[in-house]
Design a protein around this motif. Structure first.
Motif, PDB file in Angstrom:
ATOM      1  N   VAL A  28       0.673  -1.199  -0.249  1.00 38.93           N
ATOM      2  CA  VAL A  28       0.229   0.258  -0.043  1.00 38.93           C
ATOM      3  C   VAL A  28       0.691   0.988  -0.173  1.00 38.93           C
ATOM      4  N   PHE A  29       0.471   2.363   0.153  1.00 35.31           N
ATOM      5  CA  PHE A  29       1.062   3.401  -0.168  1.00 35.31           C
ATOM      6  C   PHE A  29       0.681   4.354   1.363  1.00 35.31           C
ATOM      7  N   ILE A  30       1.656   5.212   1.806  1.00 34.68           N
ATOM      8  CA  ILE A  30       1.280   6.457   2.002  1.00 34.68           C
ATOM      9  C   ILE A  30       2.360   7.607   2.428  1.00 34.68           C
ATOM     10  N   SER A  31       1.691   8.343   3.091  1.00 32.33           N
ATOM     11  CA  SER A  31       1.667   9.504   2.306  1.00 32.33           C
ATOM     12  C   SER A  31       3.546  10.367   3.318  1.00 32.33           C
ATOM     13  N   TYR A  32       4.210  11.190   3.052  1.00 33.20           N
ATOM     14  CA  TYR A  32       5.681  11.783   3.191  1.00 33.20           C
ATOM     15  C   TYR A  32       5.140  12.381   4.392  1.00 33.20           C
ATOM     16  N   SER A  33       3.688  12.797   4.961  1.00 34.75           N
ATOM     17  CA  SER A  33       3.366  13.703   5.581  1.00 34.75           C
ATOM     18  C   SER A  33       3.141  13.087   6.748  1.00 34.75           C
ATOM     19  N   THR A  34       2.151  12.157   6.782  1.00 30.71           N
ATOM     20  CA  THR A  34       1.432  11.009   7.369  1.00 30.71           C
ATOM     21  C   THR A  34       3.039  10.098   7.788  1.00 30.71           C
ATOM     22  N   VAL A  35       4.021   9.763   7.365  1.00 34.70           N
ATOM     23  CA  VAL A  35       5.106   9.142   8.044  1.00 34.70           C
ATOM     24  C   VAL A  35       5.816   9.715   8.942  1.00 34.70           C
ATOM     25  N   MET A  36       5.948  11.143   8.344  1.00 36.49           N
ATOM     26  CA  MET A  36       6.273  12.294   9.335  1.00 36.49           C
ATOM     27  C   MET A  36       5.860  12.119  11.118  1.00 36.49           C
ATOM     28  N   ARG A  37       4.490  12.000  10.884  1.00 37.49           N
ATOM     29  CA  ARG A  37       3.391  12.110  11.714  1.00 37.49           C
ATOM     30  C   ARG A  37       4.015  10.721  12.658  1.00 37.49           C
ATOM     31  N   LEU A  38       4.056  10.100  11.971  1.00 40.79           N
ATOM     32  CA  LEU A  38       4.189   9.184  12.815  1.00 40.79           C
ATOM     33  C   LEU A  38       5.344   8.727  13.312  1.00 40.79           C
ATOM     34  N   MET A  39       6.899   9.194  12.616  1.00 37.40           N
ATOM     35  CA  MET A  39       8.185   9.301  13.117  1.00 37.40           C
ATOM     36  C   MET A  39       7.830  10.145  14.718  1.00 37.40           C
ATOM     37  N   GLN A  40       7.085  11.252  14.639  1.00 35.21           N
ATOM     38  CA  GLN A  40       7.357  12.395  15.864  1.00 35.21           C
ATOM     39  C   GLN A  40       6.878  11.647  16.213  1.00 35.21           C
ATOM     40  N   TYR A  41       5.278  11.054  16.974  1.00 37.06           N
ATOM     41  CA  TYR A  41       4.968   9.923  17.671  1.00 37.06           C
ATOM     42  C   TYR A  41       5.782   8.840  18.153  1.00 37.06           C
TER      43      TYR A  41
END
Length: 368
Positions: free
Chosen positions: A240-253
């Motif tokens: 599946v594909f996920i946005s760069y923005s969401t990945v950065m939020r996951l990193m922050q979390y």
């Protein structure tokens, strides 16, 4: 009749199987004729422990009905199958799709019992039916004829078209969420079309790889992630594909919130967690908890919500954008493309143009 499930000590050919159902009578004697059906047949047909559980409870329900009505399942008649089906519909108020599922499991069980001469005749016989798959007209059109098996006990189903969220509803949902974790989980379901069990059980190693890939690809690229087979329905891995923005939020979390949960998990379990999502008490997050949180959120703002509706929203928009039914089937993990065709009838106007633009749209609606 009593129902139990195996633990990690149960294995077949050296491979452990957790959650395989087994039946006992009222005196706790094993019912080998029924148990062998699960251990030798059904776990090969269905790979998901959740599916085994559903099938087991459906069979248990049938055996209890049979016992209460003086029916010997080894000599059951077609009329008695009809009686059980009608009881399920009229007395239990089950949906036709649920009743059909129960009848299908019974058919598999009686097929098995007939092969082993446990019963003389299978009361649920199948017959071949002919259908036609939708295809472009060409000189090979005849090859799109399909054949499938059906039985006489199937209840006609009125297929309900999938419901999806409007932008206004997503705005209301986003404004009402207080949990950063829930916000992220909803973003992922909207961007990737994940099921509640899949988003709940994402491995930490997968998130780490997505973060690494995001930095390598850059902010203008979508990040492809490979869901492991063990968290996917049917035991089939998919991309599946996920946005760069969401990945950065996951990193922050992961850097700011998760460490405290990991600390409590280690103290409780004496090992590092493999799952990404953990509770504040240091346990792995459960799919049922996600359903409860989403349903309560919907009640709070007066919107009919459930986790699967976010998956429907993704699928509806994806098909609207691409008209690519086969691609959508792969992204959703449907084993049969006929399941995916429901989205042909629910496509909204193409407001976005490209999947990346859709992800930016979700990013704007669901902030964390």
């Amino acid at each position: 009749m009593e129902l139990f499930f195996t633990d990690k000590n149960f294995s077949i050919a050296g491979t452990p199987f957790i959650g395989v159902p087994f039946f006992m009578d009222a005196n706790y004697r094993l019912q080998d004729e029924i148990n062998d059906f699960f251990s030798k047949v059904l776990i090969e047909r269905a790979k998901s422990p959740q599916t085994w559980k559903s099938y087991a409870y459906w069979l248990l329900d049938f055996f209890k009905w049979a016992s209460a009505n003086g029916v010997n399942w080894k000599r059951i008649t077609r009329q008695e199958i009809v009686a059980y089906r009608n009881w399920s519909l009229e007395e239990c108020n089950l949906k036709p799709s649920t009743v059909n599922g129960r009848i299908t499991v019974l058919k598999h069980f009686f097929d098995y019992a007939e092969r082993l001469n446990i019963i003389k005749n299978n009361p649920i016989n199948s017959k071949k039916s002919t259908g036609f798959a939708t295809a472009d007209s060409d000189f090979l059109a005849h090859t799109h004829t399909i054949y499938y098996q059906r039985n006489d006990f199937t209840v006609k189903e009125n297929t309900e078209l999938p419901k999806f969220f409007s932008d206004d509803e997503l705005n209301k949902i986003a404004n009402a969420i207080k949990s950063e974790r829930l916000t992220l989980m909803i973003r992922i379901m909207l961007e990737c079309g994940l099921r509640r069990s899949e988003v709940s059980k994402l491995p930490d190693a997968l998130i780490q790889k997505a973060i690494k890939d995001a930095f390598s690809l850059g902010s203008d690229k979508e990040v492809q992630i490979k869901l492991p087979a063990e968290i996917c329905k049917g035991g089939k891995s998919r991309n599946v594909f996920i946005s760069y923005s969401t990945v950065m939020r996951l990193m922050q979390y992961r850097n700011l919130v998760r460490p405290e949960h990991v600390k409590k998990y280690r103290a409780k379990h004496k090992k590092n967690p493999k799952a990404f999502w953990l509770t504040q008490m240091g346990s792995e997050f459960q799919p049922t908890t996600l359903s409860i949180e989403v349903n309560e959120l919907g009640k709070k703002i007066g919107i009919d919500t459930n986790p699967h509706k976010f998956r429907h929203t993704f699928a509806t928009n994806y098909y609207s954008i691409t008209k690519d039914l086969r691609g959508l089937q792969l992204l959703l993990g449907h084993s049969n493309i006929q399941t995916t065709t429901i989205y042909e009838h629910t496509a909204v106007d193409d407001r976005f143009g490209y999947l990346a633009e859709y992800h930016r749209h979700i990013d704007h609606l669901i902030q964390s």
